[in-house]
Enzyme design. Structure first.
Site, PDB file in Angstrom:
ATOM      1  N   LYS A  84      -5.870  -9.113  -7.253  1.00 33.75           N
ATOM      2  CA  LYS A  84      -7.181  -9.805  -8.080  1.00 33.75           C
ATOM      3  C   LYS A  84      -7.781  -9.397  -9.330  1.00 33.75           C
ATOM      4  O   LYS A  84      -7.634  -7.680  -9.215  1.00 33.75           O
ATOM      5  CB  LYS A  84      -8.148  -9.817  -6.644  1.00 33.75           C
TER       6      LYS A  84
ATOM      7  N   HIS B 239       0.726   0.603 -13.077  1.00 32.77           N
ATOM      8  CA  HIS B 239       1.512  -0.476 -13.310  1.00 32.77           C
ATOM      9  C   HIS B 239       2.941  -0.029 -13.695  1.00 32.77           C
ATOM     10  O   HIS B 239       3.598   0.719 -14.542  1.00 32.77           O
ATOM     11  CB  HIS B 239       1.102  -0.946 -15.348  1.00 32.77           C
TER      12      HIS B 239
ATOM     13  N   GLY C 164       1.168  -0.648  -0.024  1.00 33.41           N
ATOM     14  CA  GLY C 164      -0.511  -0.275  -0.226  1.00 33.41           C
ATOM     15  C   GLY C 164       1.171   1.512  -0.218  1.00 33.41           C
ATOM     16  O   GLY C 164       0.271   2.618   0.198  1.00 33.41           O
ATOM     17  N   SER C 165       1.673   1.805  -0.061  1.00 30.63           N
ATOM     18  CA  SER C 165       2.724   2.275  -0.261  1.00 30.63           C
ATOM     19  C   SER C 165       2.491   3.427  -1.035  1.00 30.63           C
ATOM     20  O   SER C 165       2.346   5.018  -1.196  1.00 30.63           O
ATOM     21  CB  SER C 165       4.458   1.887  -0.755  1.00 30.63           C
ATOM     22  N   ASN C 166       2.019   2.817  -2.743  1.00 31.85           N
ATOM     23  CA  ASN C 166       0.810   3.964  -3.162  1.00 31.85           C
ATOM     24  C   ASN C 166      -0.034   4.579  -2.458  1.00 31.85           C
ATOM     25  O   ASN C 166      -0.190   6.248  -3.243  1.00 31.85           O
ATOM     26  CB  ASN C 166       0.881   3.283  -4.576  1.00 31.85           C
TER      27      ASN C 166
HETATM   28  C1  GRF Z   1       3.508  -1.457  -7.577  1.00 38.85           C
HETATM   29  O1  GRF Z   1       4.813  -1.598  -8.157  1.00 38.85           O
HETATM   30  C2  GRF Z   1       2.321  -1.479  -8.802  1.00 38.85           C
HETATM   31  O2  GRF Z   1       2.897  -0.783  -9.500  1.00 38.85           O
HETATM   32  C3  GRF Z   1       1.609  -2.703  -8.505  1.00 38.85           C
HETATM   33  O3  GRF Z   1       2.277  -3.174  -7.730  1.00 38.85           O
HETATM   34  C4  GRF Z   1       3.074  -2.633  -6.186  1.00 38.85           C
HETATM   35  C5  GRF Z   1       1.998  -2.205  -4.796  1.00 38.85           C
HETATM   36  O4  GRF Z   1       3.347  -1.039  -4.524  1.00 38.85           O
HETATM   37  N1  GRF Z   1       0.891  -2.756  -9.955  1.00 38.85           N
HETATM   38  P1  GRF Z   1       2.512  -0.877  -3.427  1.00 38.85           P
HETATM   39  O5  GRF Z   1       1.487  -2.040  -2.370  1.00 38.85           O
HETATM   40  O6  GRF Z   1       1.333   0.354  -3.726  1.00 38.85           O
HETATM   41  O7  GRF Z   1       3.829  -0.344  -2.346  1.00 38.85           O
END
Ligand code: GRF
Length: 202
Positions: free
Chosen positions: A92, A110, A14-16
């Site tokens: 999923k 992505h 969940g870092s994004n």
């Molecule tokens: C990221 O590399 C994103 O591109 C991919 O999954 C990863 C998720 O990272 N779809 P986080 O959970 O947001 O840290």
């Protein structure tokens, strides 16, 4: 009232998601994080949501007997007045009911320059492995709207990331992830400010 009402779907770190929440809190993004859903009860994404005081739910095939996972997800998003769905490392496939109700408003990130290095089986470290194996000099990040298929929906924004000669999967993944955090926020800012238009589907 914030322009965007965000619902997150995340399976792991969940870092994004956190980067987007931080941007909202710091006033850099005109959006409200409304709800977090994870298929993984142990995910860091749910822990982060708890720390931030954002309503969060574990929804998997096992947690909602008698109702499909898809329906449970849709009901939860709608109950929290979500207008834009953010996939942030969600492992999923989105079900047909959610896809139909939020058509054109489900975003994914992505870790490569789509349409290259995308599609079924190309996620996480596999993407970076494939980039290194192909000897690419540059990779990148793509934010796109999802459709029924894997990684094929309309592209909203991309940024290039250089591949260094001595890169490993981990070093490349780290450099790309830093850019993911920036690009997801920048793209949402573009949408909320009217500079990036979400596609219309028939
Ligand atoms: C990221 O590399 C994103 O591109 C991919 O999954 C990863 C998720 O990272 N779809 P986080 O959970 O947001 O840290």
């Amino acid at each position: 009232m914030p322009t965007l009402h965000l619902g997150f779907l995340a399976s792991h770190g969940g870092s994004n998601m956190q980067a987007i929440i931080d941007a909202c809190k710091q006033g850099r993004l005109d959006a409200k994080p409304c709800v977090v859903i994870s298929n993984n009860s142990d995910s860091m994404a749910l822990t982060r949501a708890g720390t931030e005081g954002i309503p969060c739910y574990h929804i998997s095939a096992a947690t909602h007997p008698g109702e499909t996972e898809d329906r449970a997800i849709l009901r939860t998003l709608q109950a929290h007045y979500v207008d834009t769905v953010i996939l942030a490392g969600y492992m999923k496939r989105i079900g047909p009911a959610t896809l139909q109700a939020y058509r054109g408003r489900i975003l994914n990130i992505h870790p490569a320059l789509l349409p290259k290095f995308g599609g079924r089986g190309l996620y996480g470290k596999q993407v970076h492995e494939a980039v290194l194996r192909a000897g690419e000099k540059a990779t990148g990040v793509t934010v796109h709207v999802i459709d029924e298929d894997y990684d094929t929906g309309p592209i909203l924004n991309q940024v290039q990331v250089p591949v260094m000669e001595n890169d490993t999967v981990d070093s490349l993944a780290e450099r790309v992830l830093t850019q993911e955090h920036l690009l997801y926020v920048e793209t949402l800012r573009g949408i909320s400010g009217g500079k990036i238009a979400l596609p219309k589907f028939d």
